[in-house]
Design a protein around this motif. Sequence first.
Motif, PDB file in Angstrom:
ATOM      1  N   ASP A  78       0.970  -1.213  -0.026  1.00 24.12           N
ATOM      2  CA  ASP A  78       0.034   0.024  -0.060  1.00 24.12           C
ATOM      3  C   ASP A  78       0.839   1.508   0.062  1.00 24.12           C
ATOM      4  OD1 ASP A  78      -1.440   2.237   0.959  1.00 24.12           O
ATOM      5  OD2 ASP A  78      -2.855   0.891   2.031  1.00 24.12           O
ATOM      6  N   LEU A  79       0.978   2.009  -1.115  1.00 21.27           N
ATOM      7  CA  LEU A  79       1.811   3.320  -1.307  1.00 21.27           C
ATOM      8  C   LEU A  79       1.384   4.326  -0.333  1.00 21.27           C
ATOM      9  CD1 LEU A  79       2.202   3.905  -5.105  1.00 21.27           C
ATOM     10  CD2 LEU A  79       3.902   3.270  -3.597  1.00 21.27           C
ATOM     11  N   ASP A  80       0.174   4.449  -0.060  1.00 17.19           N
ATOM     12  CA  ASP A  80      -0.129   5.612   0.748  1.00 17.19           C
ATOM     13  C   ASP A  80       0.280   5.157   2.450  1.00 17.19           C
ATOM     14  OD1 ASP A  80      -1.379   7.072  -1.025  1.00 17.19           O
ATOM     15  OD2 ASP A  80      -3.171   6.243  -0.822  1.00 17.19           O
ATOM     16  N   ALA A  81       0.111   3.950   2.820  1.00 15.32           N
ATOM     17  CA  ALA A  81       0.608   3.485   4.341  1.00 15.32           C
ATOM     18  C   ALA A  81       1.943   3.465   4.395  1.00 15.32           C
ATOM     19  CB  ALA A  81      -0.384   2.163   4.413  1.00 15.32           C
ATOM     20  N   ALA A 100      -0.965   9.000  -9.344  1.00 13.88           N
ATOM     21  CA  ALA A 100      -1.603   7.831 -10.038  1.00 13.88           C
ATOM     22  C   ALA A 100      -0.464   6.843 -10.598  1.00 13.88           C
ATOM     23  CB  ALA A 100      -2.080   8.267 -11.671  1.00 13.88           C
ATOM     24  N   ARG A 101       0.892   7.203 -10.233  1.00 15.41           N
ATOM     25  CA  ARG A 101       2.027   6.472 -10.775  1.00 15.41           C
ATOM     26  C   ARG A 101       2.374   5.262  -9.736  1.00 15.41           C
ATOM     27  NH1 ARG A 101       6.792  10.582 -11.303  1.00 15.41           N
ATOM     28  NH2 ARG A 101       6.605  10.136  -8.926  1.00 15.41           N
ATOM     29  N   LEU A 116       9.200   3.900  -3.584  1.00 19.50           N
ATOM     30  CA  LEU A 116       8.584   2.956  -2.881  1.00 19.50           C
ATOM     31  C   LEU A 116       7.832   2.557  -4.000  1.00 19.50           C
ATOM     32  CD1 LEU A 116       6.976   4.451   0.402  1.00 19.50           C
ATOM     33  CD2 LEU A 116       8.743   2.700   0.310  1.00 19.50           C
ATOM     34  N   CYS A 117       7.530   1.328  -4.420  1.00 19.79           N
ATOM     35  CA  CYS A 117       7.005   0.893  -5.342  1.00 19.79           C
ATOM     36  C   CYS A 117       5.725  -0.080  -5.309  1.00 19.79           C
ATOM     37  CB  CYS A 117       7.869   0.161  -6.584  1.00 19.79           C
ATOM     38  SG  CYS A 117       9.356   0.990  -6.740  1.00 19.79           S
ATOM     39  N   ALA A 118       4.466   0.135  -5.942  1.00 23.08           N
ATOM     40  CA  ALA A 118       3.394  -0.861  -5.612  1.00 23.08           C
ATOM     41  C   ALA A 118       3.811  -2.060  -6.204  1.00 23.08           C
ATOM     42  CB  ALA A 118       2.212  -0.245  -6.241  1.00 23.08           C
ATOM     43  N   CYS A 119       3.567  -3.274  -5.671  1.00 23.21           N
ATOM     44  CA  CYS A 119       3.643  -4.635  -5.846  1.00 23.21           C
ATOM     45  C   CYS A 119       2.663  -5.102  -6.665  1.00 23.21           C
ATOM     46  CB  CYS A 119       3.866  -5.610  -4.983  1.00 23.21           C
ATOM     47  SG  CYS A 119       2.934  -5.629  -3.594  1.00 23.21           S
TER      48      CYS A 119
END
Length: 119
Positions: A78-81, A100-101, A116-119
């Motif tokens: 979770d990018l935001d968390a 949005a990225r 930080l990269c979303a999985c």
Amino acid sequence: MAIAELGAVVLDCPDPRSLADFYARVLGGSVEGEGDWIDLKVPGGRALAFQAAPGFVPPKWPAPDHSQQFHLDLTVEDLDAAEKEVLALGAKPLDTEDRARTFRVYADPAGHPFCLCAC
């Protein structure tokens, strides 16, 4: 409890394919991709990636006044968390405006960039 999982170590360089080929010879594995971003899939390990960097200046070691020319990609659920947690630990946002990225760029407390990269 860990905030993130290491996704890849990324090295800036003038010629990603050439440097990936060098490390493939050193570490084994398969070189994948074309152009400005090349991945080296290392057997039993994480990917080592190579990113084109116009105007690349090689690091000098040991030399505290020259950059080491790499950043870490950290995979998160979770990018935001994750962003909230790294900022609380002292990270500084470098490039987080485009929500949005699938990645966001920060500096660690010493100033080294990481994503930080979303999985």
